[in-house]
Design an enzyme around this catalytic site. Structure first.
Site, PDB file in Angstrom:
ATOM      1  N   GLU A 235      21.615  13.678   8.896  1.00 11.07           N
ATOM      2  CA  GLU A 235      21.272  12.302   9.264  1.00 11.07           C
ATOM      3  C   GLU A 235      21.172  11.359   8.068  1.00 11.07           C
ATOM      4  OE1 GLU A 235      17.911  12.305  11.929  1.00 11.07           O
ATOM      5  OE2 GLU A 235      18.623  14.093  12.958  1.00 11.07           O
TER       6      GLU A 235
ATOM      7  N   CYS B 125       5.896   4.448   7.220  1.00 15.22           N
ATOM      8  CA  CYS B 125       6.030   3.248   8.036  1.00 15.22           C
ATOM      9  C   CYS B 125       7.320   3.322   8.846  1.00 15.22           C
ATOM     10  CB  CYS B 125       6.067   1.998   7.164  1.00 15.22           C
ATOM     11  SG  CYS B 125       4.568   1.731   6.204  1.00 15.22           S
TER      12      CYS B 125
ATOM     13  N   HIS C  34       4.874  17.530   6.718  1.00 15.24           N
ATOM     14  CA  HIS C  34       4.168  16.357   6.215  1.00 15.24           C
ATOM     15  C   HIS C  34       3.351  16.677   4.967  1.00 15.24           C
ATOM     16  CE1 HIS C  34       4.935  15.261  10.456  1.00 15.24           C
ATOM     17  NE2 HIS C  34       5.163  14.076   9.928  1.00 15.24           N
TER      18      HIS C  34
ATOM     19  N   ASP D  54      15.678  14.734  21.118  1.00 18.50           N
ATOM     20  CA  ASP D  54      14.280  14.763  20.693  1.00 18.50           C
ATOM     21  C   ASP D  54      13.404  13.928  21.628  1.00 18.50           C
ATOM     22  OD1 ASP D  54      14.874  16.314  18.516  1.00 18.50           O
ATOM     23  OD2 ASP D  54      15.031  14.644  17.116  1.00 18.50           O
TER      24      ASP D  54
ATOM     25  N   ILE E 197      15.075  20.814  12.294  1.00 17.65           N
ATOM     26  CA  ILE E 197      14.858  19.872  13.394  1.00 17.65           C
ATOM     27  C   ILE E 197      15.869  18.731  13.384  1.00 17.65           C
ATOM     28  CG2 ILE E 197      13.127  18.427  14.535  1.00 17.65           C
ATOM     29  CD1 ILE E 197      12.637  21.479  14.553  1.00 17.65           C
ATOM     30  N   GLY E 198      16.544  18.499  12.262  1.00 23.35           N
ATOM     31  CA  GLY E 198      17.601  17.486  12.295  1.00 23.35           C
ATOM     32  C   GLY E 198      17.838  16.779  10.994  1.00 23.35           C
ATOM     33  N   SER E 199      16.802  16.172  10.421  1.00 28.15           N
ATOM     34  CA  SER E 199      17.004  15.375   9.209  1.00 28.15           C
ATOM     35  C   SER E 199      16.767  16.214   7.967  1.00 28.15           C
ATOM     36  CB  SER E 199      16.070  14.167   9.206  1.00 28.15           C
ATOM     37  OG  SER E 199      14.720  14.577   9.241  1.00 28.15           O
TER      38      SER E 199
ATOM     39  N   LEU F 127       0.827  -1.204   0.000  1.00 27.58           N
ATOM     40  CA  LEU F 127       0.000   0.000   0.000  1.00 27.58           C
ATOM     41  C   LEU F 127       0.863   1.255   0.000  1.00 27.58           C
ATOM     42  CD1 LEU F 127      -2.781   1.282   0.045  1.00 27.58           C
ATOM     43  CD2 LEU F 127      -2.763   1.117   2.546  1.00 27.58           C
TER      44      LEU F 127
ATOM     45  N   LYS G 140      -1.460  12.199  17.804  1.00 25.04           N
ATOM     46  CA  LYS G 140      -1.300  10.797  18.163  1.00 25.04           C
ATOM     47  C   LYS G 140      -2.631  10.163  18.583  1.00 25.04           C
ATOM     48  CE  LYS G 140       3.114  10.618  17.428  1.00 25.04           C
ATOM     49  NZ  LYS G 140       4.109  10.410  18.464  1.00 25.04           N
TER      50      LYS G 140
END
Length: 766
Positions: free
Chosen positions: A493, A525, A703, A608, A440-442, A17, A115
């Site tokens: 990263e 994922c 996102h 984090d 933020i880092g990546s 998927l 969440k």
């Protein structure tokens, strides 16, 4: 004894998927092709569950993005900014609601995401207008039910219940109570249940909000609503499902309701069996969630059968159903794929397919006389042997780690100077402008990075060649940040696949799957590491790459770590000792890493903790101790740093406004927060508390594929400056940028840097 499942992983054992979704979003797969992949996956998953011994397979649990978004689309709950004129929600609009968009159809932001209770799954937050109308416009779950019926499966429809749907949503007016929309919503639910009853003998409404603290004045509306829904379901039996905690404190909501069945999570709270059975109506079946749907360890069959026997003594075996504790969405698909795992540890595990078989085993052993049948005897003996092996294994204990934990002293939880003194030392050491910019880092995990990582793991790319590739990639990332004008840089990263798995690979006490993927949100994922033993750090984990990146620039470079609460929450955690004991071991290992990063010259270190809020108990009465222990572990990791070393933390996609005092107690010098989807709504809680340290509210949603304008981000910064001292503000994105591509990343960060420059001038800080 009848068995059922509350839900199954959606992505497929090979993430089919995910592949289809990302091909669709990139324009390589049309809607018809995407829906064909989804239909095929559903058939395979139903067959897998049925063949494992599940009598009633779930329909409606499958989603192209998120089940709460599915229900919003089903009832026509589309925020006005999307320009929807009513009627069915087409697929492209569905994805714009989830991801935002910036194309010929317009520039729109995504709906909020947060969440799902205390899990690492993110749901899309329904947005309700004050005069919200609800109408049954979507056919998704009904189409799935027809597909299951036509394929010959005994199906149970599964969807969120009306109270969970409303209470987990938000109104345009933040002061409005979404539960007041219940009279408008119920007719749509009644119509949907009536139609589902034509194809499904059972309909499950999930109300995990019952595990939380609910206002007592909701009990009567809840009961009246469910009496109405039971009537609407007609010939179908209505199963009310709760999970993630006990519901004994909310029994007035359900006591005596003439439900077809009530599902309870006996893994999270086995003590609720006695009070719940006493409250059941005589005709109501009790569904026992005896197999852990959240973790990958085998069921303790002996303990589970003891709980089953207790329930049977109270209501009779003919009124009991068996199931996993919650949806198996939170587990990987099939342990049979994990041929490379250490057999000693693999023997202790069960993934979604195996958990269905465990439910069947418990059902087959339901009556004491059944436990002497040869096939049942063999299954129980094999389960008992696995548990005995695990209890006696030397893989779980490290006496050196346990001694070190016992020797922790109170001074190890405190920085060597208070924040005001540290802030002065850090300003002198770092020479940053007002409203400093950072990320933020990546940075983007490009196809080239992924190919090189795969080739290295497969032995096709040697260590020296892979190291050279990473150095070149890091150098490019640093150069791009310098060109953009960012003030505090990160190394990007490129060497890390996942922010938790990377550390687990370098700590003792972990093992790793090859196919253990679980959905985090949308197509994203993660493959959680498996924490099976005591944790220690054999050696430095991040120092070499961070120091190399720092050597490439005169600007401050952040060392990047994942915090103890997040490593704990985003791993499959051992269940043979308290979670707090495991987290403290992780904190000690990270403390050593902070010390080594500082010794290597890093003057900014980020730890984090996006899972700090997520890991809290669902009931507020249990928060104080849980928060205190989690904060202590962050401080244990961070407090080894000298005053002039600036400690950052990052949090995202949870209700952090509820725990601002705890965030302040962490005593990080700078916290960066997800804030753009709510347009800085979160900052009011920090302002009301008079949060003492520095804050970087996220200025754009990473996102979403859209690139926000300079003006949009400048406006958000000025909104933030209206409630937070601008001398304590930073400018940064909402989260890490690994899932984005370089063109949109570069464009968005260029706008962010310019927005910060303009805001400095507007605020008189330039």
């Amino acid at each position: 004894m009848r068995t059922h499942s509350l839900g199954f992983p959606r992505m497929g054992r090979n993430r089919e998927l995910k592949t289809a979704l990302e091909a669709h979003w990139a324009g390589r797969l049309d809607t018809e092709g995407l829906l064909a992949v989804a239909a095929d996956l559903r058939l395979r998953h139903w067959a897998l569950q049925r063949d494992a011994g599940i009598d009633l397979v779930p329909v409606g649990d499958f989603s192209l993005y998120d089940h709460m978004l599915d229900l919003a689309a089903t009832f026509g709950v589309v925020p006005g900014r999307y320009g929807h004129a009513g009627g069915p929600v087409p697929t492209d609009l569905y994805f714009r609601m989830a991801r935002g968009g910036q194309d010929a159809c317009g520039d729109v932001t995504a709906m909020e995401m947060t969440k799902w209770f205390d899990t690492n799954y993110h749901y899309i937050v329904p947005e309700f207008a004050a005069d919200q109308a609800f109408a049954l416009t979507g056919d998704g779950i009904r189409a799935q039910a027809r597909q299951a019926r036509d394929a010959g499966f005994a199906a149970k429809a599964v969807l969120p219940g009306p109270f969970t749907f409303l209470l987990l949503g938000k109104c345009a007016d933040p002061a409005a109570d979404p539960s007041r929309l219940l009279p408008r919503l119920l007719p749509a639910y009644r119509e949907l249940l009536g139609e589902l009853a034509e194809t499904c003998p059972w309909i499950e409404l999930d109300e995990p909000v019952l595990a939380q603290d609910l206002p007592r004045d909701l009990a009567e509306p809840f009961r009246a609503a469910y009496e109405s829904l039971i009537e609407a379901a007609g010939p179908a039996k209505l199963l009310l499902a709760t999970y993630f905690g006990g519901i004994a404190h909310n029994l007035p909501f359900v006591a005596g309701l003439p439900l077809g069945g009530l599902h309870i999570d006996c893994q999270r709270d086995p003590t609720q069996i006695a009070p719940v059975t006493a409250a059941l109506a005589p005709e109501t079946a009790l569904s026992l969630g005896l197999v852990d749907g959240r973790n990958i360890w085998r069921v303790d069959a002996a303990a589970a059968l003891a709980r089953l026997d207790l329930a049977a003594e109270r209501v009779g075996r003919d009124r009991i159903l068996l199931a996993p504790s919650c949806s198996l969405l939170h587990c990987p698909v099939d342990l049979d794929d994990e041929t490379a795992l250490d057999p000693a540890v693999r023997h202790w595990m069960a993934f979604a397919a195996q958990k269905c078989r465990e439910v069947r085993l418990l059902a087959d052993a339901a009556a004491p006389g059944d436990r002497t049948r040869p096939e049942v005897t063999a299954g129980l003996a094999e389960n008992r042997a696995a548990w005995e092996d695990r209890r006696q294994s030397r893989l779980a204990r490290d006496e050196h780690v346990r001694r070190r934990v016992a020797e922790i002293s109170p001074d190890m939880f405190h920085r060597p100077a208070p924040y005001p003194e540290r802030a002065r030392a850090q300003r002198a050491a770092l020479s940053l402008p007002p409203l400093p910019t950072t990320t933020i880092g990546s940075f983007p995990q490009t196809p080239e990075i992924r190919r090189a990582r795969r080739a290295h793991r497969a032995g096709e790319l040697g260590d020296a060649a892979y190291e050279a590739f990473l150095k070149e990639t890091l150098a490019d990332t640093v150069a791009r940040q310098e060109a953009l004008g960012l003030d505090v840089l990160v190394h990007g990263e490129a060497e890390r696949g996942d922010m938790v798995e990377y550390f687990g690979e370098r700590l003792s006490g972990f093992c790793f799957t090859k196919h253990g993927w679980v959905q985090s949100y949308g197509s994203r994922c993660v493959k959680p590491p498996v924490l099976h033993g005591d944790v220690s750090r054999p050696g430095p984990m991040t120092v070499a790459w961070s120091a190399f990146a720092a050597s490439l620039t005169p600007r401050p470079m952040k060392g990047m770590l994942t915090g103890p609460a997040t490593i704990l929450c985003w791993s499959f955690v051992r269940d043979d000792q308290p979670r707090e004991a495991t987290r403290r071991q992780i904190a000690l290992a990270l403390r050593d890493e902070v010390a080594d990063l500082e010794a290597a010259g890093l003057r900014v270190i980020q730890i984090d903790e996006p899972a700090l809020r997520e890991g809290l108990p669902l009931r507020r009465r249990d928060w104080d101790q849980a928060i205190a222990l989690a904060v202590d572990d962050f401080r244990l990791a961070a407090s080894v740093a000298r005053p002039e070393t600036q400690i950052h933390t990052h949090m995202c996609y949870a209700e952090f406004g509820e725990i601002v005092p705890a965030i302040a107690a962490m005593d990080a010098d700078v916290i960066s927060l997800e804030a753009s989807r709510s347009r800085m709504e979160l900052l009011s809680a920090f302002a009301d508390y008079a949060y003492p340290n520095e804050i970087g509210p996220g200025l754009y949603d990473i996102h979403s594929p859209r690139v926000p304008s300079v003006e949009e981000m400048e406006e958000l910064l000025l909104r933030a400056a209206a409630v937070i001292d601008p001398r304590k503000l930073w400018a940064n994105p909402d989260c890490g940028l690994k899932t984005r591509a370089w063109p949109e990343t570069t464009a968005a960060l260029a706008n962010l840097v310019e927005a910060a420059r303009r805001a400095r001038r507007r605020l008189g800080l330039a």
